[in-house]
Design an enzyme around this catalytic site. Structure first.
Site, mmCIF file in Angstrom:
data_model
loop_
_atom_site.group_PDB
_atom_site.id
_atom_site.type_symbol
_atom_site.label_atom_id
_atom_site.label_comp_id
_atom_site.label_asym_id
_atom_site.label_seq_id
_atom_site.Cartn_x
_atom_site.Cartn_y
_atom_site.Cartn_z
ATOM 1 N N HIS A 180 -0.145 4.527 -5.976
ATOM 2 C CA HIS A 180 0.716 4.010 -4.901
ATOM 3 C C HIS A 180 1.954 3.419 -5.570
ATOM 4 O O HIS A 180 1.841 2.437 -6.319
ATOM 5 C CB HIS A 180 -0.040 2.954 -4.084
ATOM 6 C CG HIS A 180 -1.266 3.515 -3.431
ATOM 7 N ND1 HIS A 180 -2.511 2.952 -3.579
ATOM 8 C CD2 HIS A 180 -1.413 4.608 -2.634
ATOM 9 C CE1 HIS A 180 -3.389 3.678 -2.889
ATOM 10 N NE2 HIS A 180 -2.753 4.682 -2.311
ATOM 11 N N GLU A 183 3.071 -0.395 -5.903
ATOM 12 C CA GLU A 183 2.165 -1.370 -6.529
ATOM 13 C C GLU A 183 2.627 -1.535 -7.978
ATOM 14 O O GLU A 183 2.106 -0.898 -8.902
ATOM 15 C CB GLU A 183 0.718 -0.881 -6.394
ATOM 16 C CG GLU A 183 0.330 -0.755 -4.917
ATOM 17 C CD GLU A 183 -1.057 -0.172 -4.674
ATOM 18 O OE1 GLU A 183 -1.795 0.070 -5.636
ATOM 19 O OE2 GLU A 183 -1.379 0.054 -3.494
ATOM 20 N N HIS A 214 -4.312 -0.982 -9.384
ATOM 21 C CA HIS A 214 -3.604 -1.121 -8.104
ATOM 22 C C HIS A 214 -3.286 -2.590 -7.845
ATOM 23 O O HIS A 214 -3.799 -3.483 -8.532
ATOM 24 C CB HIS A 214 -4.502 -0.638 -6.952
ATOM 25 C CG HIS A 214 -4.745 0.834 -6.935
ATOM 26 N ND1 HIS A 214 -4.299 1.647 -5.928
ATOM 27 C CD2 HIS A 214 -5.391 1.638 -7.817
ATOM 28 C CE1 HIS A 214 -4.668 2.897 -6.170
ATOM 29 N NE2 HIS A 214 -5.333 2.912 -7.318
ATOM 30 N N GLU A 249 -8.115 -3.879 -8.475
ATOM 31 C CA GLU A 249 -7.116 -4.535 -7.610
ATOM 32 C C GLU A 249 -6.720 -5.821 -8.324
ATOM 33 O O GLU A 249 -7.520 -6.746 -8.449
ATOM 34 C CB GLU A 249 -7.707 -4.832 -6.232
ATOM 35 C CG GLU A 249 -8.122 -3.604 -5.441
ATOM 36 C CD GLU A 249 -6.943 -2.756 -4.950
ATOM 37 O OE1 GLU A 249 -5.784 -3.230 -5.037
ATOM 38 O OE2 GLU A 249 -7.183 -1.627 -4.495
HETATM 39 O O1 LIG Z 1 -4.420 -3.303 0.058
HETATM 40 C C1 LIG Z 1 -4.752 -2.243 0.562
HETATM 41 O O2 LIG Z 1 -4.941 -2.128 1.795
HETATM 42 C C2 LIG Z 1 -4.955 -1.009 -0.292
HETATM 43 C C3 LIG Z 1 -4.943 -1.243 -1.788
HETATM 44 C C4 LIG Z 1 -5.351 0.074 -2.434
HETATM 45 O O3 LIG Z 1 -4.525 0.902 -2.654
HETATM 46 N N1 LIG Z 1 -6.663 0.257 -2.615
HETATM 47 C C5 LIG Z 1 -7.214 1.496 -3.030
HETATM 48 C C6 LIG Z 1 -8.707 1.352 -3.188
HETATM 49 C C7 LIG Z 1 -9.316 2.630 -3.714
HETATM 50 C C8 LIG Z 1 -10.841 2.598 -3.767
HETATM 51 O O4 LIG Z 1 -11.451 2.483 -2.698
HETATM 52 O O5 LIG Z 1 -11.391 2.722 -4.887
HETATM 53 C C9 LIG Z 1 -6.894 2.554 -1.984
HETATM 54 O O6 LIG Z 1 -6.893 2.233 -0.781
HETATM 55 O O7 LIG Z 1 -6.650 3.688 -2.352
HETATM 56 ZN ZN ZN Z 2 -3.200 1.143 -4.287
#
Ligand SMILES: O=C(O)CCC(=O)N[C@@H](CCC(=O)O)C(=O)O
Ligand code: ZN
Length: 334
Positions: free
Chosen positions: A60, A63, A157, A221
């Site tokens: 993303h 980020e 991220h 995260e």
């Molecule tokens: O803050 C958010 O809503 C999204 C942050 C983010 O990009 N998280 C990843 C997590 C990936 C996973 O589930 O391993 C995503 O949503 O792609």
């Molecule tokens: Zn992300």
């Protein structure tokens, strides 16, 4: 490899659409450096190593803190101010979303892995890039010398919402998988005390390396989304130090890892239609607690209510396209 005033960030931003000429060089210490593609660079030490390490960010593009951290590590490796003791593949995954300063341009790239890209419009840049990134990672692991016994992937991220827990890791679902103590020690070193265990196969970048490449993979995260230049990088010193230690090939400090708080995903919220209603406040922070019986979403006669013990919500986002994840409900494990 980059000119003296440049870095992989500025190179990636300036060359998102330029054809890439593969470059190859050796550092004084004998480390082999291969600049495989825009935002994709590989380091291989000339000493025996035991780990193949993939470090990715910018799946993303908005980020930015992990991109800044990783760019500095790459600069220090190139300047030989950071020891290179393991094989590493660095990936700035989505150059176009970095340029746009957006989460994605056409499609959320972190839903395109594990071959999901094959079912999309193959002319889209993010779709083609996801296919290429899978190939770069698979080749990187396939080419490892026989001394390598461990494959790791950290996909870095930052989150959109504030969070009651500043940093957390997501462990993709692979049947019968257990987190080795070495990974607990890494998370501890990175100041990550919260772990989410996914309960079904996903199509994220970390799911790809975990399920098809037998890597110990995590989505990390590491803080909150901010534009380039607005990050307080001192808040990321844990991950910076942990990655540098791993890259150097030196053992992590021999202290027993602090206990990690584990959460299990008990419900994946999906926006199912135009009428679907998300009944949590927009400003809900990650890990907000919801009490038994509380209504979370509703779509006609379908709904989701919290079960008989409190649940916690991460990644709430009611604005996602129909069919996409709008949040994860979690239960705390003892
Ligand atoms: O803050 C958010 O809503 C999204 C942050 C983010 O990009 N998280 C990843 C997590 C990936 C996973 O589930 O391993 C995503 O949503 O792609
Ligand atoms: Zn992300």
């Amino acid at each position: 490899m980059f000119d003296t005033h440049s870095s992989i960030i500025s190179h990636t931003l300036a060359n998102a659409d330029a054809p890439h000429v593969r470059q190859h060089d050796f550092l004084t210490a004998g480390t082999e450096v291969t600049f495989l593609d825009t935002g994709v660079i590989k380091f291989e030490p000339n000493t025996a190593c035991d780990t193949s390490l993939v470090i990715s960010c910018a799946v993303h593009g908005n980020e930015t803190a992990p991109i800044e951290i990783i760019s500095r590590i790459i600069d220090d490796l190139l300047a030989e101010e950071q020891k290179c003791g393991q094989r590493i593949l660095f990936i700035l995954a989505n150059p176009w979303s970095m340029v746009a300063a957006e989460r994605f341009v056409d499609l959320n790239m972190n839903r395109l892995f594990c071959g999901q890209w094959q079912h999309q419009d193959l002319t889209l840049k993010e779709v083609k890039r996801a296919a290429k990134l899978e190939a770069y990672v698979a080749n990187f692991y396939a080419e490892e010398p026989v001394t390598v016994t461990q494959r790791f992937h950290y996909d870095c991220h930052t989150a959109i919402k504030d969070s009651a827990r500043a940093r957390f890791a997501l462990y993709p679902f692979v049947a019968d998988r257990k987190i080795p103590d070495s990974q607990k020690a890494f998370l501890d070193q990175a100041d990550i005390q919260t772990l989410l265990l996914q309960q079904r196969a996903g199509n994220t970048f970390s799911s790809f390396s975990a399920s098809t490449q037998q890597a110990q993979s995590f989505t990390l995260e590491l803080g909150k989304v901010k534009p380039f230049g607005e990050n307080d990088l001192s808040q990321f010193s844990g991950i910076d130090g942990a990655l540098r230690k791993l890259i150097s090939g030196d053992a992590l400090p021999n202290r027993s890892a602090r206990p990690v708080d584990c959460f299990s995903v008990c419900h994946e919220i999906e926006r199912t239609s135009e009428q679907w209603q998300f009944l949590v406040a927009d400003e809900s922070a990650n890990f907000a607690e919801f009490l038994p019986g509380q209504l979370i979403w509703q779509d006609g006669e379908h709904e989701y209510r919290v079960g008989d013990e409190p649940e916690y919500l991460v990644f709430p986002n009611g604005q996602v396209p129909i069919g996409q994840r709008a949040g994860l409900m979690l239960r705390k494990l003892s």
